[in-house]
Write an enzyme that holds these catalytic residues in place. Structure first.
Site, PDB file in Angstrom:
ATOM      1  N   PHE A 174       0.843  -1.194   0.000  1.00 22.87           N
ATOM      2  CA  PHE A 174       0.000   0.000   0.000  1.00 22.87           C
ATOM      3  C   PHE A 174       0.879   1.245   0.000  1.00 22.87           C
ATOM      4  O   PHE A 174       2.065   1.208   0.335  1.00 22.87           O
ATOM      5  CB  PHE A 174      -0.924   0.018   1.222  1.00 22.87           C
ATOM      6  CG  PHE A 174      -0.199   0.077   2.539  1.00 22.87           C
ATOM      7  CD1 PHE A 174       0.051   1.292   3.163  1.00 22.87           C
ATOM      8  CD2 PHE A 174       0.246  -1.085   3.159  1.00 22.87           C
ATOM      9  CE1 PHE A 174       0.735   1.351   4.366  1.00 22.87           C
ATOM     10  CE2 PHE A 174       0.924  -1.034   4.372  1.00 22.87           C
ATOM     11  CZ  PHE A 174       1.170   0.193   4.975  1.00 22.87           C
ATOM     12  N   CYS A 175       0.269   2.371  -0.412  1.00 18.65           N
ATOM     13  CA  CYS A 175       0.942   3.667  -0.402  1.00 18.65           C
ATOM     14  C   CYS A 175      -0.129   4.739  -0.243  1.00 18.65           C
ATOM     15  O   CYS A 175      -1.305   4.430  -0.033  1.00 18.65           O
ATOM     16  CB  CYS A 175       1.769   3.871  -1.660  1.00 18.65           C
ATOM     17  SG  CYS A 175       0.831   3.734  -3.199  1.00 18.65           S
ATOM     18  N   THR A 176       0.245   5.994  -0.361  1.00 16.85           N
ATOM     19  CA  THR A 176      -0.681   7.090  -0.041  1.00 16.85           C
ATOM     20  C   THR A 176      -1.910   7.088  -0.942  1.00 16.85           C
ATOM     21  O   THR A 176      -3.046   7.063  -0.477  1.00 16.85           O
ATOM     22  CB  THR A 176       0.036   8.445  -0.155  1.00 16.85           C
ATOM     23  OG1 THR A 176       1.210   8.419   0.645  1.00 16.85           O
ATOM     24  CG2 THR A 176      -0.874   9.567   0.315  1.00 16.85           C
TER      25      THR A 176
END
Length: 301
Positions: A174-176
């Site tokens: 996951f990331c922003t």
């Protein structure tokens, strides 16, 4: 009230250089500020402005080659998140430094926020945060592995050093907002990892849709505008930004002796030279003078 739109889209622009000036002119004409990155592989960035202006700019971007199905995430702010508009030309819209990585070819399995908790709580799943270390420091998902990378460029080397730890595991990342995972999942698939997943819409969509009482998120999420951080419901968080190192700090950190507005904080006090600090002080002086003149092209320091 300002509308904030965070967006990215991978497509192949025949001539991304030619797109810059018309896009910049349009944003300025619509009183839209922020930063957009253009590369041969697509567009990425965050913009803010009046509702009508954001709608005009988004309609324009969706008309660009291959951008008809552009998606974006929105938030609001009662103060201007950016000081001016920049459209920059880049080699990559998110820099990984892997020329063979192409998210348009294939990516991992998208997971909706409502299904994310069940996935990451499975015993055969390893959860990896693909963001930079200073972002992870203020918040991440319960049980997530922090690669402690200073740059997204460092991720492939980290994976190579640690991949044996994850043998026979499904990998969730996951990331922003989702853009880094488009590349990191493509990269892992190219490395022979078969079961790769990523959070659709990133942390921001999860925080927007997932009730706090059902959440696996801990802390706040760093964002690349003057809000600095957001929590559940995308409510603005408590963090401020050290303009010496661009890292998030808490209000109590401002009271520490290492903190000097626009110059340093306890995280970066020993990372910059006296010459750097002198330059930062001069920059801060110019910002304050510009404020007195009412020059909005200078951002807060």
């Amino acid at each position: 009230m300002y509308t904030i739109a965070a967006l990215y889209h991978f497509t192949r622009f025949p001539d991304h250089v030619a797109l810059r000036e018309p896009l910049l002119d349009l944003c300025r004409a619509q009183s839209v500020t922020g930063t957009l990155l253009l590369a041969q592989e697509g567009i990425n960035g965050t913009i803010a402005g009046p509702r009508a202006g954001i709608d005009v700019v988004l309609t324009y971007i969706r008309a660009l080659p291959g951008c008809a199905d552009l998606e974006w995430k929105e938030a609001t702010s009662d103060h201007p998140p950016f000081g001016k508009m920049k459209v920059r030309l880049k080699k990559e819209i998110v820099t990984m430094g892997q020329p063979d990585v192409d998210p348009r070819a294939r990516v991992g399995n998208y997971v909706e926020p409502k299904d994310w908790n069940d996935l990451i709580r499975s015993d055969d799943v390893v959860l990896i945060d693909t963001r930079n270390d200073y972002e992870v420091a203020i918040g991440t998902f319960e049980g997530a592995i922090d690669p402690e990378t200073a740059s997204f460029r460092d991720f492939p080397a980290w994976w190579e050093e640690n991949k044996d730890r994850f043998h026979n595991k499904r990998v969730a990342m996951f990331c922003t907002g989702g853009i880094r995972c488009e590349k990191s999942t493509n990269y892992l698939l190219g490395q022979g990892v078969e079961d790769v997943y990523h959070l659709k819409g990133g942390i921001l969509r999860y925080l927007e849709e997932m009730p706090a009482e059902d959440s696996s998120w801990q802390g706040d999420c760093f964002v690349f505008d003057n809000r600095v951080s957001v929590g559940h419901g995308l409510v603005e968080g408590p963090h401020k930004l050290c303009h010496g190192c661009r890292r998030p700090i808490l209000p109590e950190d401002v009271k520490r002796p290492e903190y000097e507005h626009g110059v340093s904080c306890h995280r970066c006090i020993d990372e910059t030279s006296d010459a750097d600090k002198k330059r930062f002080r001069e920059r801060q002086k110019q910002i304050l003078l510009a404020r007195k003149r009412g020059d909005t092209h200078f951002r807060q320091g």
